[in-house]
Every structure is written in C-alpha cells, then in structure tokens.
Design an enzyme around this catalytic site. Structure first.
Site, PDB file in Angstrom:
ATOM      1  N   ASP A 210      60.782  27.405  -8.143  1.00  0.00           N
ATOM      2  CA  ASP A 210      59.616  26.785  -7.534  1.00  0.00           C
ATOM      3  C   ASP A 210      59.751  25.267  -7.555  1.00  0.00           C
ATOM      4  O   ASP A 210      59.944  24.660  -8.604  1.00  0.00           O
ATOM      5  CB  ASP A 210      58.340  27.199  -8.273  1.00  0.00           C
ATOM      6  CG  ASP A 210      57.137  27.241  -7.353  1.00  0.00           C
ATOM      7  OD1 ASP A 210      56.979  26.296  -6.565  1.00  0.00           O
ATOM      8  OD2 ASP A 210      56.376  28.219  -7.404  1.00  0.00           O
TER       9      ASP A 210
ATOM     10  N   ASP B 253      63.345  20.295 -10.419  1.00  0.00           N
ATOM     11  CA  ASP B 253      62.378  19.303  -9.969  1.00  0.00           C
ATOM     12  C   ASP B 253      61.509  18.795 -11.105  1.00  0.00           C
ATOM     13  O   ASP B 253      60.710  17.877 -10.904  1.00  0.00           O
ATOM     14  CB  ASP B 253      61.476  19.896  -8.880  1.00  0.00           C
ATOM     15  CG  ASP B 253      60.527  20.961  -9.430  1.00  0.00           C
ATOM     16  OD1 ASP B 253      61.017  21.887 -10.117  1.00  0.00           O
ATOM     17  OD2 ASP B 253      59.309  20.871  -9.186  1.00  0.00           O
TER      18      ASP B 253
ATOM     19  N   ASP C 233      66.628  25.913 -10.596  1.00  0.00           N
ATOM     20  CA  ASP C 233      65.231  26.281 -10.750  1.00  0.00           C
ATOM     21  C   ASP C 233      64.742  26.806  -9.402  1.00  0.00           C
ATOM     22  O   ASP C 233      65.380  26.588  -8.365  1.00  0.00           O
ATOM     23  CB  ASP C 233      64.430  25.055 -11.192  1.00  0.00           C
ATOM     24  CG  ASP C 233      62.970  25.372 -11.432  1.00  0.00           C
ATOM     25  OD1 ASP C 233      62.683  26.377 -12.109  1.00  0.00           O
ATOM     26  OD2 ASP C 233      62.113  24.622 -10.934  1.00  0.00           O
TER      27      ASP C 233
END
Length: 342
Positions: free
Chosen positions: A28, A225, A26
C-alpha cells in the site's frame, strides 16, 4: 549493530533493477492505493521482472493470506504467486514456533492470515483462553473484530501466557481514509494487562529475516513509502532501500528524517527501479545534484539553480542530513519545497 549514518542519497550508475537481485516491495502506497494500482507500477514491475529482478511483496498486514494478496496483485496485472508474498503473520508464526514445542496451541486474536501462518509452522490456532494456549498472538483482524477477542487475550496474558504481535502499525489506510491498525488494538491489550508483546513486523528484524529466508535474496533492495517501517526496517537489516513518493512520506518528513529513516535512494515512483540514480556531490559549502545546489544556512535551507525537482530534493536531503546528523533537523524547508512543487 553499527550502521553508517547516511548524510546524502546515493547514486547508481546502473539501473537499480540490475544492481540488486531481489526487490522487497511494500504494497500500500508503493504498488497500489485503495486497492487500485499506482500509476506506472504495473509496467515498471513487469519490465524489472523481465530483466531478471526477483519481485517479493512484504506486508505488515496479517489479515490477508499470501494467496489472497497474490490473487489481488494478479488481478491488477502483476502476475504473482503466493510464494512471492511475505506477511507479518508468517514472521510472527516463525518467531513463536522457535519458542514453543511443535503442535502447541496458540490463541489467535486476528484473522485468517494468522491462522494459516501458524498451521504452516505446525502450531494449532485456538479461540479461547480456556483452550490452554501456550502463546497469544495478535494481528490485524479487520473492522469487524469483536471486542471480546481482546478480553480473551487479556485473560490468557494475566495467567502468564506469553504475548506476540504481528506488528504495531497504529493506522492502516483504506478506501475511505485512515483507520485504526493493529498497533491501536495492541495498545488496548497493553493498557489492560501492563504486558509487552514480542513484535515481529517491520521495522523489526524478524520481518526482514523472514523475507530473506523466503526469497534467498543476496542483494536485496527494500522499496517502500514509509520511513518508520520500510526504510527503518532496511536500516535495521543493513540493506539498501528506495523511498518512493507515492505514499505517506512527503518532502518535509524526508528532510527531517533521523539516521534510521534515511533511504539509500529517493525517486518519484517505481519507474526509479528502471534507471540509475544521480550522484549528489559536495559543491562549495553545499551539495549539488543535477542543476540544483542546496546549502544549510542559519536555521533554513537554501536552494539555487534549476532542473528536475527530484534532483533538488536529493540535494536538499544532503544539506539537511549533514546539518543535522543526529536527526534533529529544524531547518525551515517549506519555501524551497514549494519551489520544487513538493
């Protein structure tokens, strides 16, 4: 699909960059935040890549094209080609192309990323419900997307045109804070039409399939995250995952994670790619990792010992996940997390 219910983070005697052939990262909250590289990300990814790990960047943001994302990463010091970027726009374009004839017109409610992805699959982007589209596709269009675009989608859907969405993330992080994401825009059209879109992005299978098709990964490791997109996407794809604590997920959310949101590994940041992972083992009535032992008492977690805070968090995960195998963990975790500085 019958996934195993995870009751503790796993250990690895090998560096994760050696145990897997492809990292599906991922962006961001993992690689960058607010456009700037997260601490240790650039150096860690360079070391992993030099050691032979394939790096691919998987994003639910359908606005930016793979070329734009690759240029941004390269500017940050992470050399990246467009072929290394997989977007939800690509996943939804493939999904549409499998259900409509080649050369079909598709009404686009979104940005350039969607248009490029549709053309790649031999479809023709159009802007109006009067252009006789055979499908409507909705993706994040940025803060300047005109309200009238939602009306065009509604007109077409009311005529029976099938509706697709790149993803349904309700929010999107930016330099100034949290803004409405594509999921919020999808809700506008859903409320107005009563229809339901076919969705391609994380955590749903079309996105994972797109990632595997484009990378050829045989032993992929999903790195993210967010529990409800990255980690759940890995769960749905039945592959391993690494949660890094540089983004939105905190310790309390991790301890109360339902089975589909439990990562294989937990680490502070992308340096975790370059190391093995410690084992979490049963110890008496609890679980031990490093110098810490965690147990689940009466409606609370208990932690004894000393050592690396992350080892304490891993032990707590095992105690909490075992005590609440169905994900309904209500054990008080605040004090023990404070002790770990998490």
């Amino acid at each position: 699909m019958s996934q195993v219910v995870r009751t503790r983070p796993e250990g690895s005697g090998r560096a994760l960059s050696e145990a897997y052939d492809t990292a599906l990262l991922d962006l961001d909250g993992v690689v960058y935040a607010g456009g700037n590289a997260i601490a240790h990300a650039v150096a860690s990814l360079a070391t992993a890549r030099d050691g032979g790990l394939r790096l691919a960047y998987v994003t639910n943001n359908a606005l930016r094209t793979p070329d734009t994302v690759a240029d941004h990463l390269t500017e940050l010091g992470i050399p990246t080609d467009a072929d290394d970027v997989i977007t939800s726009a690509q996943a939804v374009a493939r999904l549409i192309s499998e259900q409509v004839p080649a050369g079909s017109r598709v009404l686009v409610i979104g940005g350039e990323g969607l248009r490029v992805a549709l053309r790649e699959r031999g479809l023709v982007p159009v802007d109006s419900a009067e252009d006789d589209p055979v499908a409507v596709v909705q993706g994040y269009g940025g803060p300047d997307l005109a309200w009238g675009r939602f009306a065009e989608a509604c007109y077409a859907i009311a005529r029976g045109v099938p509706w697709y969405a790149s993803n349904t993330d309700l929010t999107i992080p930016g330099a100034r804070g949290i803004a409405p994401g594509n999921g919020a825009a999808v809700e506008v059209v859903r409320i107005a039409t009563g229809a339901e879109p076919q969705v391609a992005g994380k955590p749903l299978p079309p996105m994972h399939r797109e990632s595997i098709l484009r990378t050829g990964a045989e032993r992929p490791l999903v790195i993210g995250d967010r529990l409800d997109t990255d980690i759940e996407g890995a769960f749905n794809g039945e592959v391993d995952s690494l949660l890094v604590l540089t983004g939105v997920t905190d310790g309390a959310q991790l301890l109360s994670a339902p089975p589909q949101h439990r990562p294989t590994y937990v680490d502070a940041d992308l340096r975790g790619l370059l190391t093995g992972q410690p084992e979490v083992v049963e110890s008496g009535d609890g679980f031990r990792c490093g110098g810490w032992t965690a147990t689940a008492g009466h409606e609370r977690l208990e932690l004894d010992g000393d050592g690396e805070p992350l080892d304490g968090l891993r032990a707590l995960c095992a105690a909490a996940w075992t005590a609440a195998g169905d994900g309904s963990c209500a054990l008080e975790a605040g004090k023990v997390l404070d002790r770990l500085g998490l």
